[in-house]
Design a protein around this motif. Structure first.
Motif, PDB file in Angstrom:
ATOM      1  N   ASP A 223       0.815  -1.178   0.010  1.00 51.00           N
ATOM      2  CA  ASP A 223       0.049  -0.337  -0.115  1.00 51.00           C
ATOM      3  C   ASP A 223       0.912   1.254  -0.129  1.00 51.00           C
ATOM      4  O   ASP A 223       1.599   1.528   0.893  1.00 51.00           O
ATOM      5  CB  ASP A 223      -0.650   0.019   1.065  1.00 51.00           C
ATOM      6  N   LYS A 240      -3.558 -15.721   5.866  1.00 46.42           N
ATOM      7  CA  LYS A 240      -2.354 -15.217   6.131  1.00 46.42           C
ATOM      8  C   LYS A 240      -1.971 -14.133   5.332  1.00 46.42           C
ATOM      9  O   LYS A 240      -0.707 -14.116   4.705  1.00 46.42           O
ATOM     10  CB  LYS A 240      -1.628 -16.616   5.722  1.00 46.42           C
ATOM     11  N   ILE A 245       2.621  -1.733   4.585  1.00 49.52           N
ATOM     12  CA  ILE A 245       2.566  -0.235   4.894  1.00 49.52           C
ATOM     13  C   ILE A 245       3.698   0.524   4.265  1.00 49.52           C
ATOM     14  O   ILE A 245       4.675   0.765   4.934  1.00 49.52           O
ATOM     15  CB  ILE A 245       1.874   0.053   6.143  1.00 49.52           C
ATOM     16  N   TYR A 264     -10.216  -3.456   9.903  1.00 47.30           N
ATOM     17  CA  TYR A 264      -8.849  -4.251  10.336  1.00 47.30           C
ATOM     18  C   TYR A 264      -9.228  -5.466  10.897  1.00 47.30           C
ATOM     19  O   TYR A 264      -7.908  -6.462  11.164  1.00 47.30           O
ATOM     20  CB  TYR A 264      -8.188  -3.026  11.321  1.00 47.30           C
ATOM     21  N   LEU A 267      -7.924  -8.797   9.361  1.00 42.50           N
ATOM     22  CA  LEU A 267      -6.470  -9.352  10.192  1.00 42.50           C
ATOM     23  C   LEU A 267      -6.743 -10.422  10.944  1.00 42.50           C
ATOM     24  O   LEU A 267      -6.001 -11.407  10.759  1.00 42.50           O
ATOM     25  CB  LEU A 267      -5.837  -8.466  10.735  1.00 42.50           C
ATOM     26  N   ARG A 271      -6.058 -14.255  10.000  1.00 39.35           N
ATOM     27  CA  ARG A 271      -4.589 -14.554  10.868  1.00 39.35           C
ATOM     28  C   ARG A 271      -3.662 -13.882   9.651  1.00 39.35           C
ATOM     29  O   ARG A 271      -2.671 -14.451   9.234  1.00 39.35           O
ATOM     30  CB  ARG A 271      -4.524 -16.019  10.247  1.00 39.35           C
ATOM     31  N   ALA A 272      -4.279 -12.417   9.449  1.00 42.59           N
ATOM     32  CA  ALA A 272      -3.008 -11.719   8.691  1.00 42.59           C
ATOM     33  C   ALA A 272      -2.356 -10.585   9.373  1.00 42.59           C
ATOM     34  O   ALA A 272      -2.689 -10.485  10.624  1.00 42.59           O
ATOM     35  CB  ALA A 272      -4.107 -11.163   7.424  1.00 42.59           C
ATOM     36  N   ARG A 273      -1.532 -10.165   8.743  1.00 41.15           N
ATOM     37  CA  ARG A 273      -0.561  -8.873   9.267  1.00 41.15           C
ATOM     38  C   ARG A 273      -0.807  -7.827   8.523  1.00 41.15           C
ATOM     39  O   ARG A 273      -0.815  -7.825   7.101  1.00 41.15           O
ATOM     40  CB  ARG A 273       0.428  -9.587   9.653  1.00 41.15           C
ATOM     41  N   MET A 274      -0.648  -6.590   9.147  1.00 35.87           N
ATOM     42  CA  MET A 274      -0.461  -5.394   8.527  1.00 35.87           C
ATOM     43  C   MET A 274       0.889  -4.696   9.090  1.00 35.87           C
ATOM     44  O   MET A 274       1.015  -4.788  10.348  1.00 35.87           O
ATOM     45  CB  MET A 274      -1.382  -4.460   8.858  1.00 35.87           C
ATOM     46  N   GLU A 275       1.917  -4.510   8.304  1.00 31.03           N
ATOM     47  CA  GLU A 275       3.165  -4.229   8.674  1.00 31.03           C
ATOM     48  C   GLU A 275       3.778  -3.036   8.155  1.00 31.03           C
ATOM     49  O   GLU A 275       3.763  -2.967   6.876  1.00 31.03           O
ATOM     50  CB  GLU A 275       4.025  -5.376   8.782  1.00 31.03           C
ATOM     51  N   GLY A 276       4.413  -1.976   8.854  1.00 28.05           N
ATOM     52  CA  GLY A 276       4.968  -0.909   8.442  1.00 28.05           C
ATOM     53  C   GLY A 276       6.356  -1.185   8.270  1.00 28.05           C
ATOM     54  O   GLY A 276       7.004  -1.857   8.806  1.00 28.05           O
ATOM     55  N   PHE A 277       7.004  -0.422   7.292  1.00 26.98           N
ATOM     56  CA  PHE A 277       8.601  -0.406   7.093  1.00 26.98           C
ATOM     57  C   PHE A 277       9.140   1.024   6.569  1.00 26.98           C
ATOM     58  O   PHE A 277       8.485   1.802   6.024  1.00 26.98           O
ATOM     59  CB  PHE A 277       8.811  -1.384   6.186  1.00 26.98           C
TER      60      PHE A 277
END
Lengths: 335, 335
Positions: A223, A240, A245, A264, A267, A271-277
């Motif tokens: 995203d 999964k 992000i 949200y 998730l 069983r999913a994830r949202m992750e920033g970097f």
């Protein structure tokens, strides 16, 4: 260069409310400085315009310190060495680095990177072979962890990062759907870049189109835009699934708080994830990404497109193109 | 048991809008069935009341199929074997399993689990040694990946899952802050369970209290409640923080859409992740968690508390205590 040459700089005059205005900038002219020990003087030829710049203009804690009022605006740049007091650089070398929105930069040699213009033209070092390239590479492969046969959806798909995310995902054997803001951009990502499908968010029902193009759900959503599109992706996640992000350009100028993702709890259901970097965290692995991207480029496996606007003084207006979505490809200012 | 004994069941009569009403349930009485081959008849003595039950009453895709209108309500239970046609079970054995909201259950032997009432009383097999125990164990250790010296915050801290999350985190060497809904619950988690601090969300500014009790930020936020508290945790995340989405009890009865987390871009700023999970996915590792929990329990390293309400017919009202937060400890209905 004569001693009368002037360095022009855009400095931050005010913190913008919403979209940056002309009066948020101050254009300053001063004599070009002389490089000291281990320093070089660079004639900046290209300035990278990136969505992240909007965030750097805000006060408050973020992943990098804000540009202060009165300070030179931060920016990625590429240019030519005019003078060198550093053993690694000679006059005429082509270099890139974060030299800021200015025409002449005196910087430490350690903060500059020599680039090979036989491999690609200088502006490419602000895009496919620069920060956007690194961002796509580590975001998709490390954070997204894409695997062969998976479905990847990327927003701002014709942009500097999005175009690469999709092409790298294809190289890894994924099915790729891009989201972009015109039929021309959509044709570009499918016909030129080889995406499997594209969704024109300005003219299509994005939720339904995602459902249609991702019958098994979305394994990786990369995203760049945030807003409602993030919610549609949450609603279409596969088991999964991973949401990477990278940015939220649709929300950077919001004056009444950012759009919050209602879905949200998908998730949990998936069983999913949202992750920033933040790409800077991968600095010690830039070499790996740079080599992979350069190899793909020289083998003709990835394509890139720059949208080059001329005229240093046009910086404030040109930056706005990002938020209007009126750029097509990596937006670069030619000094 | 005589042939005139009746099995009473609560069946779902209507899908609730908001909080479940009495009229959403149908109380049915029928003759107790005879167990067939490899089946057992169980006298249900304790019925587990869990926040997740609210989700099972909704139509639509989720992590488990919904309870259909007219169907027996799904529930975790514990009781005594009355008749056995299965070689693993004898009359008088204590067992647990998902037998539903009924007084007598005929189930396949493979769907029942024998329990050891020397280790703990029967209701504990619906809490610390049951699904909530598994949920806390895998959610904190596998999804949250807590490490020694980290700061863990858990919402619904005096509840079945939250109380264990905090105690396991303490056993792993973390600093633990609990959020609960009264000063009595807060005293319980600090004085009885050994949490380092507690926040009374009904009487404190949760955002400020988090900041005060987590000066280095939150490494793991284990969320059972959702809503504004999730946003405050996002705003207080540490670098590389993990948000474990276990539930969102504050939102399960929302009739106008769930509260959406405004601060999700904190995931980018902090290179953090938010991840959901469903305990059923860990079924092949329940043995590992059950052993660890039983060991800690028998060594006196973890405490548990059940809130037991008597009377099968009180099921509808008792379930509501969860959403009011008026239970204190694992909520169990005694038949």
């Amino acid at each position: 260069m004569s001693s009368t040459d002037q360095n022009r700089q855009f400095r931050l005059a005010e913190r913008p409310q919403g979209l940056p205005k002309q009066s948020d900038w101050e254009l300053v002219s001063e004599a070009v400085a002389e490089p000291g020990n281990d320093e070089i003087l660079v004639a900046v030829e290209y300035i990278s315009l990136d969505p992240a710049m909007r965030g750097w203009m805000n006060a408050g804690k973020s992943y990098i310190k804000p540009v202060e009022i009165g300070e030179l605006m931060r920016a990625g740049t590429a240019g030519t060495v005019l003078k060198s007091n550093h053993s690694d650089f000679a006059e005429g070398d082509k270099v890139s680095g974060n030299f800021g929105v200015q025409t002449h930069a005196v910087v430490a040699g350690k903060d500059a990177r020599k680039v090979d213009t036989n491999l690609a033209e200088l502006p490419a070092y602000l895009g496919v072979l620069g920060m956007p390239g690194m961002t796509a590479y580590f975001g998709l492969l490390d954070v997204g962890g894409v695997a062969e046969g998976e479905t990847v959806v990327v927003s701002a798909a014709s942009g500097a990062v999005g175009a690469l995310v999709g092409q790298i995902a294809k190289l890894k054997g994924a099915r790729v759907v891009g989201i972009a803001g015109s039929s021309e951009k959509c044709s570009y990502v499918t016909d030129e870049l080889g995406f499997d499908a594209a969704i024109d968010y300005k003219n299509e029902n994005v939720y339904k189109a995602m459902k249609e193009h991702c019958p098994k759900g979305i394994d990786v959503f990369f995203d760049n835009v945030g807003g409602e599109i993030l919610d549609f992706a949450l609603a279409n996640l596969a088991l999964k699934g991973r949401i990477v992000i990278c940015g939220a350009i649709s929300q950077y100028n919001a004056t009444e708080g950012m759009y919050a993702p209602k879905n949200y709890m998908s998730l949990l259901v998936n069983r999913a994830r949202m992750e920033g970097f933040v790409v800077f965290d991968y600095a010690d692995r830039y070499g790996e990404a740079a080599k992979a991207l350069a190899d793909w480029l020289s083998e003709g496996k990835i394509k890139h497109r720059e949208d080059i606007v001329e005229g240093f003084e046009n910086f404030p207006d040109t930056l706005l193109k990002l938020f209007e979505g009126s750029n097509f490809g990596k937006l670069v200012l030619k000094v």
